[in-house]
Design an enzyme around this catalytic site. Sequence first.
Site, mmCIF file in Angstrom:
data_model
loop_
_atom_site.group_PDB
_atom_site.id
_atom_site.type_symbol
_atom_site.label_atom_id
_atom_site.label_comp_id
_atom_site.label_asym_id
_atom_site.label_seq_id
_atom_site.Cartn_x
_atom_site.Cartn_y
_atom_site.Cartn_z
ATOM 1 N N HIS A 154 0.842 -1.202 0.000
ATOM 2 C CA HIS A 154 0.000 0.000 0.000
ATOM 3 C C HIS A 154 0.873 1.246 0.000
ATOM 4 N N ILE A 209 10.882 3.825 4.558
ATOM 5 C CA ILE A 209 10.718 4.870 5.570
ATOM 6 C C ILE A 209 12.036 5.622 5.779
ATOM 7 N N CYS A 252 -0.351 16.018 7.486
ATOM 8 C CA CYS A 252 1.117 16.126 7.651
ATOM 9 C C CYS A 252 1.780 16.240 6.279
ATOM 10 N N GLY A 272 30.565 14.769 -20.696
ATOM 11 C CA GLY A 272 31.026 13.628 -19.899
ATOM 12 C C GLY A 272 31.242 14.003 -18.441
ATOM 13 N N GLU A 307 6.048 11.131 -1.120
ATOM 14 C CA GLU A 307 5.046 12.149 -0.757
ATOM 15 C C GLU A 307 3.993 12.301 -1.852
ATOM 16 N N HIS A 367 4.179 11.691 -9.061
ATOM 17 C CA HIS A 367 3.838 12.708 -10.069
ATOM 18 C C HIS A 367 2.392 12.505 -10.552
ATOM 19 N N ASP A 368 2.031 11.258 -10.828
ATOM 20 C CA ASP A 368 0.683 10.993 -11.365
ATOM 21 C C ASP A 368 -0.395 11.110 -10.290
HETATM 22 P P1 TGC Z 1 -9.736 10.428 0.278
HETATM 23 O O1 TGC Z 1 -11.034 9.706 0.265
HETATM 24 O O2 TGC Z 1 -9.478 11.472 -0.733
HETATM 25 O O3 TGC Z 1 -9.490 11.061 1.706
HETATM 26 C C1 TGC Z 1 -9.599 10.292 2.893
HETATM 27 C C2 TGC Z 1 -9.999 11.219 4.030
HETATM 28 O O4 TGC Z 1 -8.957 12.167 4.244
HETATM 29 C C3 TGC Z 1 -9.458 13.509 4.061
HETATM 30 N N1 TGC Z 1 -8.401 14.276 3.427
HETATM 31 C C4 TGC Z 1 -7.705 15.202 4.050
HETATM 32 N N2 TGC Z 1 -7.803 15.701 5.282
HETATM 33 C C5 TGC Z 1 -6.926 16.657 5.636
HETATM 34 N N3 TGC Z 1 -5.962 17.127 4.810
HETATM 35 C C6 TGC Z 1 -5.841 16.642 3.558
HETATM 36 N N4 TGC Z 1 -4.901 17.098 2.746
HETATM 37 C C7 TGC Z 1 -6.734 15.635 3.126
HETATM 38 N N5 TGC Z 1 -6.895 14.935 1.985
HETATM 39 C C8 TGC Z 1 -7.925 14.109 2.187
HETATM 40 C C9 TGC Z 1 -10.683 13.330 3.198
HETATM 41 O O5 TGC Z 1 -11.553 14.411 3.358
HETATM 42 C C10 TGC Z 1 -11.248 12.034 3.731
HETATM 43 O O6 TGC Z 1 -11.880 12.316 4.959
HETATM 44 P P2 TGC Z 1 -13.151 11.462 5.433
HETATM 45 O O7 TGC Z 1 -13.544 12.115 6.715
HETATM 46 O O8 TGC Z 1 -14.161 11.608 4.331
HETATM 47 O O9 TGC Z 1 -12.678 10.054 5.599
HETATM 48 O O10 TGC Z 1 -8.592 9.308 0.242
HETATM 49 P P3 TGC Z 1 -8.210 8.235 -0.848
HETATM 50 O O11 TGC Z 1 -8.118 6.915 -0.156
HETATM 51 O O12 TGC Z 1 -9.104 8.345 -2.052
HETATM 52 O O13 TGC Z 1 -6.716 8.643 -1.225
HETATM 53 C C11 TGC Z 1 -6.440 9.863 -1.743
HETATM 54 C C12 TGC Z 1 -4.944 9.973 -2.181
HETATM 55 C C13 TGC Z 1 -4.601 8.888 -3.185
HETATM 56 C C14 TGC Z 1 -4.796 11.289 -2.852
HETATM 57 C C15 TGC Z 1 -4.028 9.934 -0.991
HETATM 58 O O14 TGC Z 1 -4.178 8.801 -0.244
HETATM 59 C C16 TGC Z 1 -2.581 10.182 -1.344
HETATM 60 O O15 TGC Z 1 -2.146 11.305 -1.228
HETATM 61 N N6 TGC Z 1 -1.755 9.149 -1.760
HETATM 62 C C17 TGC Z 1 -0.332 9.298 -1.911
HETATM 63 C C18 TGC Z 1 0.363 8.645 -0.730
HETATM 64 C C19 TGC Z 1 1.505 9.456 -0.220
HETATM 65 O O16 TGC Z 1 1.693 10.617 -0.533
HETATM 66 N N7 TGC Z 1 2.315 8.838 0.623
HETATM 67 C C20 TGC Z 1 3.386 9.531 1.209
HETATM 68 C C21 TGC Z 1 4.039 8.692 2.274
HETATM 69 S S1 TGC Z 1 5.125 9.634 3.305
HETATM 70 C C22 TGC Z 1 6.454 9.935 2.359
HETATM 71 O O17 TGC Z 1 6.539 9.646 1.207
HETATM 72 C C23 TGC Z 1 7.548 10.630 3.058
HETATM 73 S S2 TGC Z 1 8.945 10.883 2.115
HETATM 74 C C24 TGC Z 1 9.664 11.962 3.169
HETATM 75 C C25 TGC Z 1 11.007 12.443 2.796
HETATM 76 O O18 TGC Z 1 11.976 11.653 2.876
HETATM 77 O O19 TGC Z 1 11.105 13.675 2.538
HETATM 78 P P1 FAD Z 2 2.853 2.486 -6.153
HETATM 79 O O1 FAD Z 2 1.765 3.076 -5.355
HETATM 80 O O2 FAD Z 2 2.899 1.001 -6.327
HETATM 81 O O3 FAD Z 2 2.835 3.154 -7.604
HETATM 82 C C1 FAD Z 2 3.556 2.612 -8.711
HETATM 83 C C2 FAD Z 2 3.144 3.403 -9.957
HETATM 84 O O4 FAD Z 2 1.739 3.280 -10.169
HETATM 85 C C3 FAD Z 2 3.435 4.893 -9.810
HETATM 86 O O5 FAD Z 2 3.882 5.402 -11.041
HETATM 87 C C4 FAD Z 2 2.068 5.492 -9.480
HETATM 88 O O6 FAD Z 2 1.939 6.838 -9.906
HETATM 89 C C5 FAD Z 2 1.151 4.559 -10.298
HETATM 90 N N1 FAD Z 2 -0.198 4.558 -9.727
HETATM 91 C C6 FAD Z 2 -0.609 4.083 -8.532
HETATM 92 N N2 FAD Z 2 -1.919 4.291 -8.376
HETATM 93 C C7 FAD Z 2 -2.351 4.915 -9.493
HETATM 94 C C8 FAD Z 2 -3.617 5.414 -9.944
HETATM 95 N N3 FAD Z 2 -4.718 5.334 -9.181
HETATM 96 N N4 FAD Z 2 -3.675 5.969 -11.180
HETATM 97 C C9 FAD Z 2 -2.576 6.090 -11.943
HETATM 98 N N5 FAD Z 2 -1.351 5.653 -11.578
HETATM 99 C C10 FAD Z 2 -1.247 5.080 -10.366
HETATM 100 N N6 FAD Z 2 6.808 6.586 2.843
HETATM 101 C C11 FAD Z 2 6.544 6.829 4.143
HETATM 102 O O7 FAD Z 2 5.478 6.522 4.654
HETATM 103 N N7 FAD Z 2 7.481 7.460 4.926
HETATM 104 C C12 FAD Z 2 8.687 7.819 4.443
HETATM 105 O O8 FAD Z 2 9.497 8.405 5.186
HETATM 106 C C13 FAD Z 2 8.994 7.543 3.077
HETATM 107 N N8 FAD Z 2 10.226 7.833 2.586
HETATM 108 C C14 FAD Z 2 10.557 7.412 1.323
HETATM 109 C C15 FAD Z 2 11.871 7.543 0.875
HETATM 110 C C16 FAD Z 2 12.227 7.081 -0.385
HETATM 111 C C17 FAD Z 2 13.644 7.182 -0.829
HETATM 112 C C18 FAD Z 2 11.233 6.537 -1.241
HETATM 113 C C19 FAD Z 2 11.593 6.079 -2.623
HETATM 114 C C20 FAD Z 2 9.941 6.409 -0.804
HETATM 115 C C21 FAD Z 2 9.580 6.825 0.486
HETATM 116 N N9 FAD Z 2 8.290 6.630 0.984
HETATM 117 C C22 FAD Z 2 7.998 6.903 2.293
HETATM 118 C C23 FAD Z 2 7.311 5.921 0.196
HETATM 119 C C24 FAD Z 2 6.652 6.768 -0.898
HETATM 120 O O9 FAD Z 2 5.747 7.654 -0.356
HETATM 121 C C25 FAD Z 2 6.011 5.795 -1.877
HETATM 122 O O10 FAD Z 2 7.055 5.188 -2.616
HETATM 123 C C26 FAD Z 2 5.029 6.485 -2.807
HETATM 124 O O11 FAD Z 2 3.914 6.976 -2.116
HETATM 125 C C27 FAD Z 2 4.561 5.555 -3.929
HETATM 126 O O12 FAD Z 2 4.203 4.295 -3.460
HETATM 127 P P2 FAD Z 2 4.809 2.959 -4.145
HETATM 128 O O13 FAD Z 2 6.283 3.111 -4.197
HETATM 129 O O14 FAD Z 2 4.249 1.806 -3.418
HETATM 130 O O15 FAD Z 2 4.282 2.987 -5.623
#
Ligand code: TGC
Ligand code: FAD
Length: 402
Positions: free
Chosen positions: A153, A180, A256, A358, A381, A384-385
């Site tokens: 997930h 993470i 967050c 190079g 975070e 792109h898509d």
């Molecule tokens: P969805 O149905 O849209 O929303 C679920 C519930 O959340 C509410 N909500 C928000 N509330 C506050 N602030 C926001 N920005 C909010 N966005 C949504 C929404 O209203 C709803 O509330 P409720 O009460 O109705 O339940 O959720 P979904 O399941 O359809 O998913 C939406 C989606 C795909 C956009 C979202 O899950 C998403 O952003 N996916 C990407 C995952 C992601 O960004 N992961 C990041 C992991 S952390 C990380 O990568 C750290 S890297 C750090 C580093 O090294 O710098």
């Molecule tokens: P997937 O969700 O499997 O996606 C794979 C491809 O499918 C992507 O191109 C995506 O755009 C595409 N895709 C998925 N769903 C759809 C859709 N509905 N429509 C169209 N295209 C779609 N996470 C944390 O929680 N904490 C952290 O501190 C953290 N640090 C990270 C550090 C690094 C170096 C990296 C690489 C990742 C980190 N992440 C962290 C995880 C990061 O947030 C996830 O990699 C990211 O959210 C994408 O998840 P995934 O890698 O499982 O790709």
Amino acid sequence: MTSIGKKQKSLKSDTFEGVDFYQLDELFTEEQKLIRESIRSFVKKEISPYIESWAQESYFPSSIVKIMGDQGIFGPQIPKNYGGGGLDYTAYGLMMQELERGDSGMRSTASVQGSLVMYPIYAFGSEEQKSSLLPRLASGEILGCFGLTEPNHGSNPSGMTTNFKDMGDHYLLNGAKMWISNAPQADLAVVWAKNEEGRIHGLLVERGMEGFSTPETHNKWSLRASCTGELVFDEVKVPKKNLLPGKSGLGAPLMCLDSARFGISWGAVGAAMDCYETAKNYALERIQFGKSIASFQLTQKKLSEMLTEITKSQLLNWRLGKLMEEGKATTAQISMAKRNNVAMALQVAREARQILGGMGITGEYSIMRHMMNLESVVTYEGTHDIHLLILGQEITGISAFS
Ligand code: TGC
Ligand code: FAD
């Protein structure tokens, strides 16, 4: 007096030590500029001389955490009474910009600590959690990480399977998180898990708790100076006082992410600025066919397009900072900036690398490291898509996810 129609004296692109073609400096306060300069000096002194070897050796210098804390880099937007900087969002953005001019991995460390660990504790934590943890996180005494992503997930965190059961006097946590940042070195993890009703909550999991391990992820070609790992929970007993009481549901971690994605929008511009300046300086010095390669029209096209795109991203950031400060920024606006600016920085890095020929693939210059780092930044975070689809939902009112 305006002089439209007259040829203007050419604008120097580096009015401060950076790239400022549209004179954005005039829009920043003296305090914001001072903060930017202090982080710039910090990066020059503490990061730039060493970053290439840290990245080549895939080494995260844990001593940098305390040094960053002393510099006020963690939680600049958290109020001072909890050890934060009490600064505005624009100042926070400028700090991230200057850090990522040095390296995206260093900015990652700061983003995670400030926006993904301190912010949820500040926004959703109990008074005891806030007063005991925030000052220690701010000073860099302890390092935190944020566990949302799981092996199955990533883009859809709502499907998470990490879960906890109420055992009366404690919670029992099971599951795993993947990718993470900071995990292998972290003292504390903010972990998102479902309770028995399937509701998502934040739990504070501490290093040393039985059944909790943080194996490191090896062989990365990207963010090599940042440590990445898993969080594994095997029947971990979590004290009840470690649950974040203030908010539950997916909205809590997504709030967050809004703050961290804002910082990335600025950080990516910092990486692009460094690539652009490196390429410009190289082009002016490198001689081919008896002339500097900067004299060739194709090189000038590359540099002009880079500067144009960087300038557009800077303007987006500046306005987004104001909207954040007024409490008006929407998730979709943040998504637009994160998506646009990271893609822009990747494109600038690729073009800049070509200008260096190079030499561009070597560690003598920062460009290839930035380019490889940005491949993570464009994915984490929210990919792109995913950001495109968040925007699509805002425009149409229709979610592409459900
Ligand atoms: P969805 O149905 O849209 O929303 C679920 C519930 O959340 C509410 N909500 C928000 N509330 C506050 N602030 C926001 N920005 C909010 N966005 C949504 C929404 O209203 C709803 O509330 P409720 O009460 O109705 O339940 O959720 P979904 O399941 O359809 O998913 C939406 C989606 C795909 C956009 C979202 O899950 C998403 O952003 N996916 C990407 C995952 C992601 O960004 N992961 C990041 C992991 S952390 C990380 O990568 C750290 S890297 C750090 C580093 O090294 O710098
Ligand atoms: P997937 O969700 O499997 O996606 C794979 C491809 O499918 C992507 O191109 C995506 O755009 C595409 N895709 C998925 N769903 C759809 C859709 N509905 N429509 C169209 N295209 C779609 N996470 C944390 O929680 N904490 C952290 O501190 C953290 N640090 C990270 C550090 C690094 C170096 C990296 C690489 C990742 C980190 N992440 C962290 C995880 C990061 O947030 C996830 O990699 C990211 O959210 C994408 O998840 P995934 O890698 O499982 O790709």
